[in-house]
Write a protein that holds these residues in place. Sequence first.
Motif, mmCIF file in Angstrom:
data_model
loop_
_atom_site.group_PDB
_atom_site.id
_atom_site.type_symbol
_atom_site.label_atom_id
_atom_site.label_comp_id
_atom_site.label_asym_id
_atom_site.label_seq_id
_atom_site.Cartn_x
_atom_site.Cartn_y
_atom_site.Cartn_z
ATOM 1 N N THR A 155 0.806 -1.230 0.000
ATOM 2 C CA THR A 155 0.000 0.000 0.000
ATOM 3 C C THR A 155 0.832 1.270 0.000
ATOM 4 O O THR A 155 0.345 2.324 -0.412
ATOM 5 C CB THR A 155 -0.900 0.067 1.260
ATOM 6 N N GLY A 156 2.078 1.198 0.494
ATOM 7 C CA GLY A 156 2.855 2.415 0.734
ATOM 8 C C GLY A 156 2.204 3.220 1.848
ATOM 9 O O GLY A 156 1.277 2.750 2.514
ATOM 10 N N GLY A 157 2.698 4.414 2.060
ATOM 11 C CA GLY A 157 2.094 5.309 3.056
ATOM 12 C C GLY A 157 2.331 4.845 4.472
ATOM 13 O O GLY A 157 3.382 4.313 4.821
ATOM 14 N N ASN A 158 1.317 5.051 5.300
ATOM 15 C CA ASN A 158 1.430 4.748 6.731
ATOM 16 C C ASN A 158 0.622 3.504 7.064
ATOM 17 O O ASN A 158 -0.500 3.340 6.582
ATOM 18 C CB ASN A 158 0.875 5.929 7.534
ATOM 19 N N VAL A 159 1.191 2.648 7.893
ATOM 20 C CA VAL A 159 0.478 1.436 8.322
ATOM 21 C C VAL A 159 0.684 1.267 9.829
ATOM 22 O O VAL A 159 1.818 1.330 10.307
ATOM 23 C CB VAL A 159 1.010 0.157 7.620
ATOM 24 N N VAL A 160 -0.399 1.068 10.548
ATOM 25 C CA VAL A 160 -0.280 0.818 11.996
ATOM 26 C C VAL A 160 -0.942 -0.509 12.334
ATOM 27 O O VAL A 160 -1.898 -0.913 11.669
ATOM 28 C CB VAL A 160 -0.914 1.956 12.841
ATOM 29 N N ALA A 161 -0.418 -1.178 13.356
ATOM 30 C CA ALA A 161 -1.018 -2.449 13.790
ATOM 31 C C ALA A 161 -2.229 -2.134 14.666
ATOM 32 O O ALA A 161 -2.155 -1.247 15.522
ATOM 33 C CB ALA A 161 0.001 -3.261 14.583
ATOM 34 N N VAL A 162 -3.324 -2.833 14.435
ATOM 35 C CA VAL A 162 -4.526 -2.577 15.243
ATOM 36 C C VAL A 162 -5.133 -3.886 15.738
ATOM 37 O O VAL A 162 -4.944 -4.954 15.152
ATOM 38 C CB VAL A 162 -5.614 -1.786 14.464
#
Length: 298
Positions: A155-162
């Motif tokens: 995806t690129g960009g920002n990824v956070v674990a949830v």
Amino acid sequence: MIKPLRKAVLPVAGLGTRFLPATKALAKEMLPVVDKPLIQYAVEEALAAGIEEFCMITGRGKTALVEHFDIAFELEATLHQRGKHEEVAELRRTTSLPPGAIASVRQQQPLGLGHAIWCARAFIGNDPFAILLPDDLVLSETPCMAQLAEAYRATGGNVVAVEEVPREHTSRYGILKIAQKRGDLIEVAGLVEKPSPNQAPSNYAIIGRYILLPEVLDHLAHFEVGAGGEVQLTDAMAKMIGKAPFHGLRFKGQRFDCGNKAGFLEAQIAFALQRKDLASDVKRFLRKYLEAHCDNHD
Ligand code: G1P
């Protein structure tokens, strides 16, 4: 173009007040789960995601965290002399990083997670970077950061674990406002730091694993104060939504909050049960204590 992920920031300047007196003279990230300190789990998880450079955000009384990754020559020599070669091999796991791979910067005042990350601005430069909060420990087949890195490559960009948390716990976390769910990947429409349950936009909470674009530093540089009177990372991340992709990843695995006592004890048991050398002993004594201390109402 999606830039490769090579850097990780490890905020470790926290005072560890919830673990006093254990943390009076010891960094809380040096507390072991079974026989390995929390900081080492975080570094090994990052390495498994292909990360090569580390920056610890430290403070007073935290030098042991950096020293943990040094070669302990005298100790190794003594162990060799005593024929304890396996122990030496185990020690070497902490020093397998190439020279210069670990840097540290100081956060002189505890002004919040956002401020801690901003302290690493020179290290981050213009590159995407990971953040691992060593308090959050994840037991999983594929290490949590590797799962995030895979999502980032797509995806690129920002990824956070949830993960989903009980509604009554939203005030402990950064919470997602969801735009759209696609399997385990959640497109984020907004983020709120520690909302009360009735104001929380969902029950999807950020846990301590992030991949962020360096632009977050521009927002952090304003030192805007948010929840709890601190400079919040979540608030700065929220400002990037709409400008670059922002996703939450529902990772596969179990997360333990080692920042609180019950979570820390649970992690000890869960990780010990993974160990061939300990599992049967642990099961045996757990049974013993459960029989002795629990009735049907527990
Ligand atoms: C921090 C973040 C929060 C996140 C949490 C995960 O909070 O501010 O958004 O959900 O870590 O553990 P802290 O635990 O430092 O209060």
